[in-house]
Design an enzyme around this catalytic site. Sequence first.
Site: not given
Length: 137
Positions: A86, A127-128, A131
């Site tokens: 990241c 993945h996002e 976040h």
Amino acid sequence: MVKEIMKDLLFLGQKAETATKEDIAIAKDLLDTLAAHKEHCVGMAANMIGERRAIIAIAEGNELTAMLNPVIVKKSPRTYKTTEGCLSIPGEREVERHEWVEVKYRDINWNREKRKFTGFEAEIIQHELDHLEGKLV
């Protein structure tokens, strides 16, 4: 506008707030910032540019796509383990990802969308979305 990459783990660990139509400018900044880092980055969440809004941007080949308020509505029962890095957090971590995901979201024009993503794009989205939940991946 290209924004600086947020590296404050306390900020990145906070859950995103729902995006509104007025947050489209943040989505455009996120797309600009992703484009500026495209040689080593394939996805970003708004908190990575200092905005606690539920907005992500991903690279789909040469196209960049912004998603406001993305939600996974279906996912593959099969998963796999992979290692991800990241821009905001040094190093790489092992994670488990679904092979495909179906996502509903608002696009950059505030239109409702629902799409199925497979392979690497599905991994980027997961993945996002981590976040947006404040998970440091």
